[in-house]
Scaffold this motif. Sequence first.
Motif, PDB file in Angstrom:
ATOM      1  N   VAL A   1       9.617   5.922  -7.441  1.00  0.00           N
ATOM      2  CA  VAL A   1       9.920   5.010  -6.341  1.00  0.00           C
ATOM      3  C   VAL A   1      10.080   3.594  -6.877  1.00  0.00           C
ATOM      4  N   ASP A   2      11.026   2.881  -6.285  1.00  0.00           N
ATOM      5  CA  ASP A   2      11.317   1.515  -6.715  1.00  0.00           C
ATOM      6  C   ASP A   2      10.787   0.477  -5.737  1.00  0.00           C
TER       7      ASP A   2
ATOM      8  N   ALA B   1       0.831  -1.203   0.000  1.00  0.00           N
ATOM      9  CA  ALA B   1       0.000   0.000   0.000  1.00  0.00           C
ATOM     10  C   ALA B   1       0.866   1.254   0.000  1.00  0.00           C
ATOM     11  N   GLN B   2       1.936   1.250   0.780  1.00  0.00           N
ATOM     12  CA  GLN B   2       2.806   2.416   0.843  1.00  0.00           C
ATOM     13  C   GLN B   2       3.488   2.681  -0.497  1.00  0.00           C
ATOM     14  N   LEU B   3       3.909   1.628  -1.169  1.00  0.00           N
ATOM     15  CA  LEU B   3       4.538   1.793  -2.480  1.00  0.00           C
ATOM     16  C   LEU B   3       3.518   2.291  -3.496  1.00  0.00           C
ATOM     17  N   ALA B   4       2.320   1.712  -3.486  1.00  0.00           N
ATOM     18  CA  ALA B   4       1.288   2.092  -4.457  1.00  0.00           C
ATOM     19  C   ALA B   4       0.848   3.536  -4.275  1.00  0.00           C
TER      20      ALA B   4
ATOM     21  N   LYS C   1      21.638   3.558  -7.754  1.00  0.00           N
ATOM     22  CA  LYS C   1      20.818   4.168  -6.711  1.00  0.00           C
ATOM     23  C   LYS C   1      19.348   3.844  -6.942  1.00  0.00           C
ATOM     24  N   TYR C   2      18.672   3.477  -5.871  1.00  0.00           N
ATOM     25  CA  TYR C   2      17.258   3.140  -5.922  1.00  0.00           C
ATOM     26  C   TYR C   2      16.503   4.030  -4.939  1.00  0.00           C
ATOM     27  N   ASN C   3      15.236   4.312  -5.252  1.00  0.00           N
ATOM     28  CA  ASN C   3      14.405   5.139  -4.378  1.00  0.00           C
ATOM     29  C   ASN C   3      13.496   4.236  -3.554  1.00  0.00           C
ATOM     30  N   VAL C   4      13.598   4.370  -2.236  1.00  0.00           N
ATOM     31  CA  VAL C   4      12.911   3.465  -1.320  1.00  0.00           C
ATOM     32  C   VAL C   4      11.981   4.258  -0.408  1.00  0.00           C
ATOM     33  N   VAL C   5      10.742   3.789  -0.263  1.00  0.00           N
ATOM     34  CA  VAL C   5       9.769   4.406   0.639  1.00  0.00           C
ATOM     35  C   VAL C   5       9.944   3.796   2.034  1.00  0.00           C
TER      36      VAL C   5
ATOM     37  N   VAL D   1      10.809   9.277   0.865  1.00  0.00           N
ATOM     38  CA  VAL D   1      11.554   8.578  -0.176  1.00  0.00           C
ATOM     39  C   VAL D   1      13.034   8.822   0.093  1.00  0.00           C
ATOM     40  N   VAL D   2      13.793   7.734   0.185  1.00  0.00           N
ATOM     41  CA  VAL D   2      15.220   7.801   0.465  1.00  0.00           C
ATOM     42  C   VAL D   2      15.978   7.129  -0.676  1.00  0.00           C
ATOM     43  N   SER D   3      17.021   7.794  -1.151  1.00  0.00           N
ATOM     44  CA  SER D   3      17.879   7.223  -2.188  1.00  0.00           C
ATOM     45  C   SER D   3      18.929   6.334  -1.536  1.00  0.00           C
ATOM     46  N   MET D   4      18.985   5.065  -1.970  1.00  0.00           N
ATOM     47  CA  MET D   4      19.946   4.111  -1.418  1.00  0.00           C
ATOM     48  C   MET D   4      20.597   3.336  -2.558  1.00  0.00           C
TER      49      MET D   4
END
Length: 614
Positions: free
Chosen positions: A450-451, A437-440, A549-553, A489-492
Amino acid sequence: MNYKALLTSATVLLAIEGLFSRNSVQAAKKGVTITTYTDTSSNPKNTNILGNSKKHAKDIPVQILGINDLHGGLSRTGNAYIGNNKYVQAGSAIRLGSYLNQAQNYFKQHNKNGYTFRVESGDMVGASPSNSALLQDESTMHALKAMNINIGTLGNHEFDEGLGEFHRIVSGKKPTKIYNSAEMNYPHTPSGLQITIANVVKRSNNKIPFNWKPYIIKTVKTPNGKKTKIAFIGILTKTMPSLTTYKNYHPYKYLDEATTIAKYDRILRKKGIKAIIVMAHTGVASTVDAQGKATTTGASVDILKKLYKIDPHNSVDVYLAGHSHQYANAKVGHTNLVQAIYSGEAYDNVIGYIDPKTHDFVKNSVKSHVFPVLSVKDDPKVKDNAKVKAIVQDADKRVASIVNQKIGEAASATSFTGRDANNKYQENETGDLVVDAQLAQAKKENRENVDFAMTNGGGVRAGLKVKADKSITWGAAQDVQPFGNMLYVVSMTGQQIYDVLNQQYKNGRTYLLISRLKYDFTDNRDSSQSYKVAKVYDNSGKELDLNKKYNVVINDFLKDGGDDFPQFAQGKVLGTATAEDDTEVLVNYIKDQTKAGHPITVPKLDRKNYIPNK
């Protein structure tokens, strides 16, 4: 952390005391004996808890009834695991109140001049169901007062909305913010709860906040008037920076638990007070293996071992633990150590006899047990506590218009499993639904590309309840996500994602729920980390690039490195993921899916895959 490595099981003693078993193990280096007790009875009458009360005719009988980690669980029930026994649908404040009364009445039958103290070891509030959370947990304060619980200490969840808000509800003052109408109209009355906290001080002046005291002293006496005193010290885990958000923990410093206990133990002994009870929000667990060997491990054991190293002659007689939500009953040195699971599923019952001449508990007179709070079905003779029941029913009525709103439908009339029914890889249906749900919702708002999404398992507090007509209510969603954390959203990098997933297996207590990610993990030969992540890939099966780099919620708690995941704090914050908090994100996702003709379905638990290390 592998706490079992801290203990040596060279000596194992088995004994039977009524319906009560005991194992002893000798700590390897410090010489402190750790004795684990395994409770096998659900009723004080079938145990040795009274000891030989006739033998102590000239002493002062004292009973400590303790609870921990209630978390506003006015109506919540669950499976209580005590020793080798499982008690189904145990708990609720309504039943807890009755069992505390029953335990005190049994004590008084045999010790008519005895004293009972009802205490709690933190996390009274926070992560609460709707009938407490929507009323800012003031209904829980009312219930605690009705149960005569009048001495308490802080847990990490008392900081959830800032320690000032907790102080407000304890004091019974009016809200300083505008909440929902149910809360604004709720009676704001003093709880009568005395807070003791010894190791939390303001960063600005090194003083304990809100004029709380490091210890509370109570006077007890014999029928002929000989007086003595008993003291209660409150302690909070010093790991607070990993347990709440920066803005909530940073105004305070958290002093070493054992050093603080030793400090005030000495002060109290100089005052002539030698009967000392510690209420500490620090974890512990007593377990029994397949061979019947019982052990007790955890932070509380480590703290007591350190205390005995600092002061082998300390006078801490009882240590009432909390935080880890597990059963424990043991003795470390001469200190009885107990923990009563959580959410009112059980209670501590400790009885001992104080010699008015020595002002201390008579040697070996203290007996500790943990008993379940049984359901009406399992124990129909014990009736619901009328006072607490009235408070709960009133709370239910006040929040009904909010809680009972239908927000969507499920594909079937079966509730989703929660964290109390995790599979062996630490996944559950509700948890996977939450991160999906958070990603959607982050993708829907299109604030950032977001990835993936990740959240801490402890942030998903309950399974999602589905009604017989397949409907899902607002209250059911709120029970799942009660914190109201904001999402970011955090870039990791791929390497950082590997690192944070590995951190699950380093701390040994917390775990992550993941969306659009899968990974394989295997055994690890390093004793400090039980498993290691072998391969991480997305839903299409493509392995993550360590340098990409990936974007993570994630939520704001994890953003600050909470729950022992410091790697999240190394990521670059790109911005908020959604305009709503995580509670409303789940609510809106259920609404959106239902409106689009997609009733909520149970996620397949296949995101973590164990591969044996050959």
